[in-house]
Motif scaffolding. Structure first.
Motif, PDB file in Angstrom:
ATOM      1  N   VAL B 349     -15.299  -5.479  -1.532  1.00 55.75           N
ATOM      2  CA  VAL B 349     -14.018  -4.976  -1.063  1.00 55.75           C
ATOM      3  C   VAL B 349     -14.155  -3.488  -0.773  1.00 55.75           C
ATOM      4  CG1 VAL B 349     -11.580  -4.635  -1.597  1.00 55.75           C
ATOM      5  CG2 VAL B 349     -12.762  -6.679  -2.427  1.00 55.75           C
ATOM      6  N   ALA B 350     -13.928  -3.107   0.495  1.00 57.88           N
ATOM      7  CA  ALA B 350     -14.056  -1.711   0.898  1.00 57.88           C
ATOM      8  C   ALA B 350     -12.697  -1.172   1.318  1.00 57.88           C
ATOM      9  CB  ALA B 350     -15.044  -1.570   2.050  1.00 57.88           C
ATOM     10  N   GLY B 351     -12.362   0.035   0.848  1.00 60.07           N
ATOM     11  CA  GLY B 351     -11.164   0.718   1.317  1.00 60.07           C
ATOM     12  C   GLY B 351     -11.583   1.962   2.068  1.00 60.07           C
ATOM     13  N   PHE B 415      -4.336  -7.294  -1.081  1.00 67.30           N
ATOM     14  CA  PHE B 415      -4.993  -7.269  -2.385  1.00 67.30           C
ATOM     15  C   PHE B 415      -4.152  -7.909  -3.484  1.00 67.30           C
ATOM     16  CE2 PHE B 415      -6.950  -3.641  -0.136  1.00 67.30           C
ATOM     17  CZ  PHE B 415      -8.217  -4.171  -0.060  1.00 67.30           C
ATOM     18  N   SER B 416      -3.139  -8.671  -3.098  1.00 69.08           N
ATOM     19  CA  SER B 416      -2.410  -9.397  -4.139  1.00 69.08           C
ATOM     20  C   SER B 416      -3.266 -10.567  -4.596  1.00 69.08           C
ATOM     21  CB  SER B 416      -1.080  -9.905  -3.592  1.00 69.08           C
ATOM     22  OG  SER B 416      -1.316 -10.917  -2.634  1.00 69.08           O
ATOM     23  N   ALA B 417      -2.960 -11.047  -5.801  1.00 64.03           N
ATOM     24  CA  ALA B 417      -3.749 -12.150  -6.351  1.00 64.03           C
ATOM     25  C   ALA B 417      -3.686 -13.370  -5.429  1.00 64.03           C
ATOM     26  CB  ALA B 417      -3.228 -12.503  -7.746  1.00 64.03           C
ATOM     27  N   VAL B 432     -17.362  -9.262  -7.837  1.00 61.00           N
ATOM     28  CA  VAL B 432     -16.617  -8.460  -6.876  1.00 61.00           C
ATOM     29  C   VAL B 432     -17.050  -7.004  -6.989  1.00 61.00           C
ATOM     30  CG1 VAL B 432     -14.363  -7.827  -5.992  1.00 61.00           C
ATOM     31  CG2 VAL B 432     -14.671 -10.030  -7.128  1.00 61.00           C
ATOM     32  N   PHE B 433     -17.465  -6.436  -5.872  1.00 61.45           N
ATOM     33  CA  PHE B 433     -17.828  -5.016  -5.811  1.00 61.45           C
ATOM     34  C   PHE B 433     -16.721  -4.292  -5.060  1.00 61.45           C
ATOM     35  CE2 PHE B 433     -22.292  -4.692  -7.223  1.00 61.45           C
ATOM     36  CZ  PHE B 433     -22.591  -6.035  -7.398  1.00 61.45           C
ATOM     37  N   LEU B 434     -16.115  -3.297  -5.723  1.00 59.57           N
ATOM     38  CA  LEU B 434     -14.985  -2.570  -5.152  1.00 59.57           C
ATOM     39  C   LEU B 434     -15.359  -1.120  -4.895  1.00 59.57           C
ATOM     40  CD1 LEU B 434     -12.285  -3.576  -7.797  1.00 59.57           C
ATOM     41  CD2 LEU B 434     -12.396  -4.458  -5.479  1.00 59.57           C
ATOM     42  N   CYS B 435     -15.037  -0.604  -3.715  1.00 57.35           N
ATOM     43  CA  CYS B 435     -15.198   0.826  -3.491  1.00 57.35           C
ATOM     44  C   CYS B 435     -14.142   1.315  -2.518  1.00 57.35           C
ATOM     45  CB  CYS B 435     -16.594   1.168  -2.965  1.00 57.35           C
ATOM     46  SG  CYS B 435     -16.847   2.946  -2.834  1.00 57.35           S
ATOM     47  N   GLY B 436     -13.442   2.380  -2.913  1.00 54.95           N
ATOM     48  CA  GLY B 436     -12.398   2.924  -2.062  1.00 54.95           C
ATOM     49  C   GLY B 436     -11.594   3.942  -2.831  1.00 54.95           C
ATOM     50  N   PRO B 437     -10.460   4.359  -2.271  1.00 53.91           N
ATOM     51  CA  PRO B 437      -9.594   5.290  -2.994  1.00 53.91           C
ATOM     52  C   PRO B 437      -9.185   4.693  -4.333  1.00 53.91           C
ATOM     53  CG  PRO B 437      -8.841   5.004  -0.732  1.00 53.91           C
ATOM     54  CD  PRO B 437      -9.904   3.996  -0.962  1.00 53.91           C
ATOM     55  N   ALA B 438      -9.000   5.567  -5.321  1.00 49.27           N
ATOM     56  CA  ALA B 438      -8.757   5.118  -6.694  1.00 49.27           C
ATOM     57  C   ALA B 438      -7.587   4.137  -6.773  1.00 49.27           C
ATOM     58  CB  ALA B 438      -8.504   6.323  -7.597  1.00 49.27           C
ATOM     59  N   GLY B 439      -6.510   4.414  -6.033  1.00 51.15           N
ATOM     60  CA  GLY B 439      -5.333   3.557  -6.091  1.00 51.15           C
ATOM     61  C   GLY B 439      -5.647   2.147  -5.625  1.00 51.15           C
ATOM     62  N   LEU B 440      -6.362   2.072  -4.521  1.00 49.63           N
ATOM     63  CA  LEU B 440      -6.710   0.767  -3.966  1.00 49.63           C
ATOM     64  C   LEU B 440      -7.609  -0.005  -4.932  1.00 49.63           C
ATOM     65  CD1 LEU B 440      -7.721  -0.026  -0.347  1.00 49.63           C
ATOM     66  CD2 LEU B 440      -9.241  -0.731  -2.186  1.00 49.63           C
ATOM     67  N   VAL B 441      -8.585   0.696  -5.500  1.00 48.64           N
ATOM     68  CA  VAL B 441      -9.519   0.039  -6.407  1.00 48.64           C
ATOM     69  C   VAL B 441      -8.778  -0.504  -7.625  1.00 48.64           C
ATOM     70  CG1 VAL B 441     -11.446   0.449  -7.992  1.00 48.64           C
ATOM     71  CG2 VAL B 441     -11.550   1.324  -5.651  1.00 48.64           C
ATOM     72  N   GLU B 442      -7.865   0.301  -8.155  1.00 52.97           N
ATOM     73  CA  GLU B 442      -7.137  -0.139  -9.345  1.00 52.97           C
ATOM     74  C   GLU B 442      -6.252  -1.346  -9.040  1.00 52.97           C
ATOM     75  OE1 GLU B 442      -7.650   0.262 -12.508  1.00 52.97           O
ATOM     76  OE2 GLU B 442      -9.309   1.363 -11.588  1.00 52.97           O
ATOM     77  N   ALA B 444      -6.633  -3.533  -6.640  1.00 54.46           N
ATOM     78  CA  ALA B 444      -7.472  -4.710  -6.406  1.00 54.46           C
ATOM     79  C   ALA B 444      -7.996  -5.263  -7.733  1.00 54.46           C
ATOM     80  CB  ALA B 444      -8.632  -4.337  -5.483  1.00 54.46           C
ATOM     81  N   ARG B 445      -8.351  -4.345  -8.631  1.00 50.90           N
ATOM     82  CA  ARG B 445      -8.880  -4.796  -9.919  1.00 50.90           C
ATOM     83  C   ARG B 445      -7.821  -5.600 -10.673  1.00 50.90           C
ATOM     84  NH1 ARG B 445     -12.830  -2.848 -13.244  1.00 50.90           N
ATOM     85  NH2 ARG B 445     -13.034  -0.887 -12.122  1.00 50.90           N
TER      86      ARG B 445
END
Lengths: 254, 465
Positions: B349-351, B415-417, B432-442, B444-445
C-alpha cells in the motif's frame, strides 16, 4: 490526541508510583530526634553550665581569672601554632570493634534502627578514652601529658586547647567524612570550639557544614557540654561533633 | 487497472541481496520492540540500583530527605535515558534491523520528552529537598545549589534540552527551519557531556563510590564510541569508498524528480529493496543537511535512484540539482524489507511519494503470479509517478497495480476494512507493506486490523523521520 494524552498520563502515573515506592521502601520513622543528648547518650551525666564542682580544675585555671574567649582560629593556623601537632593525625587508624569502642557507658546515639545507630559515629581512635578511663580519677592529669591521641596543649596565656580524636560522620551506611574538634578551655570553661575537620569531599557537605559548624560551636559554648541539638540537615556532622566534644570532656573532667 | 497477464519471472539481477532473517528478526514487531524496551528498562533498573544499594533502609527520615531522594532517582533515570536517547539515533545496525529507523525515531521523540520531564523533576525535587534540609526558601536554595560545582553548566545544558524539546514538538517543528532544529540538536551532545560531569562531581552516588564512577564512565565511553563509529566513522569510510556523484536528474511528475547517483563499488553497499539512506548533497547551500530518502529502484550495483517530491525548502532545492554534484550517503538503513515477510501473498500500500521503497519491493519480493498486489493512492492521477515502471513490473510478474485517487476525506475510503476486504477476499492471508504519510499509514493499519489481519503481518515505514 487522546491516545497521546493517555500514554503521557500512564507514563506519569507509572513514574510517580515507581519513585514513591522506591522512596517509601527506604524511609525511616517520621521525625528526627530533636537533640542528641538524651540522658545517658553521651555516657556522662550532663556537665552543668559553669564550673563543675566535682571536677578538679585544670592547672591553668588558677592562672587566669578573666574570661577572654579567643577569636575562632581557622583550623590550619591552629594546627601550626599548637605546640605538639595534633596527635590524631598520627594516631592508629584501625577501627576498634563497636563493643570496645568509646567508654563502655556509651549507648547508641539514637534510639532508631539498630543498623543505623551502630555506625552512627565511629571514633577512628579510641585508645585515649579507653586507657584514661582506668587511671585514678583523683589525679588530675596535666593536659599536656595526657596519653592517647587527645593532645592538650597551651595555645595562649591562661587557656588550654584540647584536640578530640577523629570521629566519622556517618548516617546509616553512608559515611561523609571525618570530624575533629579542638576545644579551648579557660579554667574549666569552654571558651572556643574549632572544627579542625569536617566532611568536605562532597560539595553539598561543604555547603551544609559551612552553615552547621558555627551553630554547633555556639551550642557547645552555650551548653558547656556535649548536650547539643542536632543541626537539622547536618545530622551526621552534629552527632560526630558532639562525640568529639564528649571525648574531650571525658578526658578533661576525668 | 488490474494487470494479470504474463507469468512472473524470477526478479533477479546484479545487486540483489539474498537475505536470511535471524530468529530475532522473525519475531513480530511488538515482540521485537518489547525485547529492546526490556533491555532499556533493565538499564534503568541498574541506574536506580546504584541509588538503592547506596541508601540503607530507613535512612530517609524527614520529608526533605524523601524529596532529595526523589530528586536523585529522577536524576539517575533522566541522565540514563539521555544516553539511551543518543543510542537510539546512533544508527546501530542491529537496532535498525530489529526495530527500524522510523520506529526508533518515534521512540527517540517519546523518550526525549520523558527524559526532559524527569530532569525537570530532578531539578525541582533536589532544590526542594535541599531547601528543606537547609531550612531556607526555594529561591535562596536555588542560589546555594547553583554554587555547587558544574551546576550552572548543567542548568544551561538542561535549558538546551528543553529548547530542543520545544523545537521538536510537532506544532513548532513545522514553523522553524530544519537548520535551527538541526543546529540545536547538535548542542544536545554537549549538554549530555556536561550532565556527565555534573553527575560525577555532584552525584552523591558517584562522588564516594569508585565502582559506580567507573561503571558510569564506562557507559558513557561505550556510547560515545558507538556514536563515533556509526555516525562519523562509517559515513566517512563509505564516502571514501564509494565516491558518490549525481549522474542525472529526471522529472517524474508535478514537483517530483528522480535523482540518479553513481559511484564506485556500489554492490558493496549491500542495499536491500525497501531500504533508505540519508543523503547529503554537497552543494554550496545544502551540504550541511542530510535527509533520508528511500531507494526507488532495485539496487543494481551500478546506480542508485531516489525519487523526491518537493514538500519543503530542501526537497524543493533538490529539484534543481545538477549532475556532477558530489554526494555523501549514510546507510543503507531500514527494516522495511523482504526480511519481514511471513506469508506467501503480499499487499503493498503506497500513499503518494511513499511509492519509492515499495517499487523495489514490488519488483523483487519473491512471489508467484497473482500473489502480489500494489494499491497506490495519490491525490490526483498525475501525481502517480513511476507508473510505467510499475506496470511493466506487474506485467512481467503477473502482479496487480490498483490506483486510487481523491482527497483524504472523500468517500469511498479505499482504506476502510470493507474496501480492503472487497479488494482481496483472502486479505488475512497477506503480508501488508505500508508506506506513506503518517495519517494514511495509521488509518490503513487500523482498517487492516479491523479486517482481521494479524499485527505481525503488517509492516510499515513512516514517510518522514
Amino acid at each position: 490526541m487522546t491516545p497521546l494524552l493517555r500514554r503521557a498520563a500512564a507514563t506519569a502515573a507509572a513514574t510517580v508510583l515507581g519513585v514513591s515506592l522506591l522512596v517509601a521502601a527506604k524511609s525511616g520513622p517520621g521525625g528526627r530526634p530533636a537533640a542528641l543528648a538524651q540522658p545517658g547518650v553521651v555516657g556522662r551525666p550532663p556537665v552543668a553550665r559553669g564550673p563543675v564542682a566535682t571536677a578538679p580544675p585544670l592547672p591553668e585555671a588558677t592562672t587566669s581569672t578573666t574570661v577572654t574567649a579567643p577569636a575562632p582560629v581557622p583550623p590550619s593556623s591552629t594546627s601550626t601554632t599548637a605546640a605538639p601537632p595534633p596527635a590524631p593525625t598520627t594516631a592508629p587508624t584501625a577501627r576498634p570493634t563497636p563493643s570496645s569502642a568509646p567508654p563502655t557507658t556509651r549507648p547508641p546515639a539514637r534510639p532508631a534502627p539498630a543498623a543505623t545507630t551502630a555506625t552512627t559515629a565511629r571514633p577512628t581512635t579510641t585508645s585515649a578514652p579507653a586507657t584514661t578511663a582506668t587511671e585514678p580519677a583523683a589525679a588530675p592529669p596535666p593536659p599536656s601529658t595526657a596519653p592517647g591521641p587527645t593532645t592538650t596543649t597551651t595555645a595562649a596565656p591562661g587557656t588550654t586547647t584540647v584536640d578530640s580524636p577523629i570521629f566519622v560522620a556517618a548516617h546509616g551506611r553512608e559515611t561523609y567524612g571525618n570530624v575533629q574538634v579542638r576545644l579551648t578551655f579557660q579554667g574549666h570553661r569552654i571558651v572556643d570550639a574549632v572544627a579542625l575537620q569536617t566532611p568536605s569531599d562532597r560539595a553539598k557537605s561543604r555547603q551544609i557544614n559551612q552553615r552547621a559548624v558555627p551553630i554547633l560551636r555556639q551550642e557547645v559554648l552555650d551548653a558547656q557540654s556535649a548536650q547539643i541539638d542536632t543541626v537539622s540537615g547536618a545530622t551526621a556532622t552534629s552527632e560526630a561533633y558532639a562525640q568529639c566534644v564528649q571525648a574531650i570532656l571525658d578526658q578533661v573532667w576525668k | 487497472m488490474p494487470t494479470q497477464t504474463l507469468p512472473g519471472r524470477s526478479p533477479s539481477g546484479p545487486g540483489r541481496v539474498e537475505v536470511t532473517a535471524s530468529p530475532l528478526e522473525r519475531l513480530p514487531q511488538p515482540g521485537r520492540e518489547g525485547l529492546v524496551a526490556a533491555l532499556v528498562a533493565l538499564g534503568a533498573v541498574a541506574a536506580v540500583g546504584v541509588w538503592w544499594v547506596d541508601t540503607p533502609a530507613g535512612l530517609l527520615h524527614s520529608a526533605a530527605d524523601r524529596l532529595t531522594a526523589t530528586g536523585r532517582i529522577t536524576g539517575l533515570i533522566g541522565t540514563y535515558l539521555a544516553l539511551v536517547e543518543v543510542l537510539l539515533m546512533s544508527r546501530l545496525p542491529w537496532l535498525d534491523r530489529l526495530i527500524g529507523m522510523d520506529r526508533l525515531a518515534t521512540w527517540h521523540r517519546r523518550n526525549g520528552q520523558y527524559c526532559i520531564w524527569l530532569l525537570g523533576a530532578h531539578t525541582l525535587f533536589t532544590i526542594w529537598g535541599y531547601a528543606g534540609t537547609d531550612h531556607t526558601g526555594l529561591g535562596h536554595e536555588t542560589a546555594l545549589v547553583l554554587a555547587l560545582p558544574d551546576v550552572v553548566a548543567a542548568t544551561v545544558a538542561f535549558a538546551a534540552l528543553v529548547a530542543v524539546g520545544v523545537l521538536s514538538a510537532r506544532a513548532v517543528r513545522r514553523r522553524v527551519g530544519y537548520q535551527t532544529w538541526y543546529t540545536i540538536h547538535l548542542v544536545t551532545y554537549l549538554a549530555i557531556a556536561v550532565s556527565f560531569l555534573h553527575v560525577l562531581s555532584d552525584g552523591d552516588d558517584f562522588v564516594h563510590h569508585p565502582l559506580n564512577r567507573a561503571l558510569w564512565i564506562a557507559l558513557y565511553a561505550g556510547v560515545a564510541l558507538l556514536v563515533l563509529a556509526h555516525r562519523i566513522g562509517a559515513p566517512v569510510r563509505a564516502a571514501w569508498r564509494h565516491r558518490l556523484v549525481v549522474s542525472r536528474v529526471e522529472p517524474e511528475g508535478p514537483g517530483v524528480v528522480s535523482i540518479y547517483v553513481t559511484g564506485r563499488r556500489l554492490d558493496a553497499l549491500a542495499a536491500e529493496p525497501g531500504q533508505f539512506l540519508t543523503w547529503r548533497f554537497l552543494t554550496a547551500r545544502g551540504w550541511w543537511q542530510a535527509h533520508p530518502f528511500s531507494l526507488s529502484a532495485t539496487p543494481n550495483g551500478r546506480e542508485l535512484r531516489i525519487t523526491v517530491k518537493a514538500s519543503g525548502d530542501h526537497t524543493a532545492e533538490l529539484q534543481r540539482l545538477t549532475p556532477g554534484v558530489r554526494v555523501v550517503a549514510e546507510g543503507p538503513y531500514g527494516a522495511f524489507t523482504a526480511r519481514r515477510r511471513t506469508r506467501r501473498r503480499v499487499l503493498l500500500v503506497a500513499g503518494g511519494i511513499g511509492i519509492a521503497p515499495l517499487l523495489p519491493l514490488f519488483e523483487t519480493l519473491p512471489a508467484g503470479p497473482g500473489d502480489l498486489t500494489l494499491l497506490y493512492r495519490t491525490s490526483r492521477p498525475e501525481d502517480a509517478v513511476l507508473r510505467h515502471e510499475l506496470e511493466a513490473i506487474a506485467e512481467r510478474r503477473g502482479a496487480r497495480v490498483l490506483y486510487r485517487h481523491g482527497s483524504r476525506n472523500q468517500p469511498p475510503d479505499p482504506f476502510s476494512a470493507e474496501s480492503l476486504r472487497a479488494l482481496l477476499p483472502d486479505l488475512t492471508d497477506h503480508d501488508v507493506f505500508l508506506c506513506g504519510p503518517a495519517g494514511l499509514v495509521e488509518r490503513a493499519r487500523e482498517s487492516l486490523r479491523d479486517a482481521g489481519v494479524p499485527a505481525r503481518q503488517i509492516h510499515s515505514e513512516a514517510f518522514e523521520l
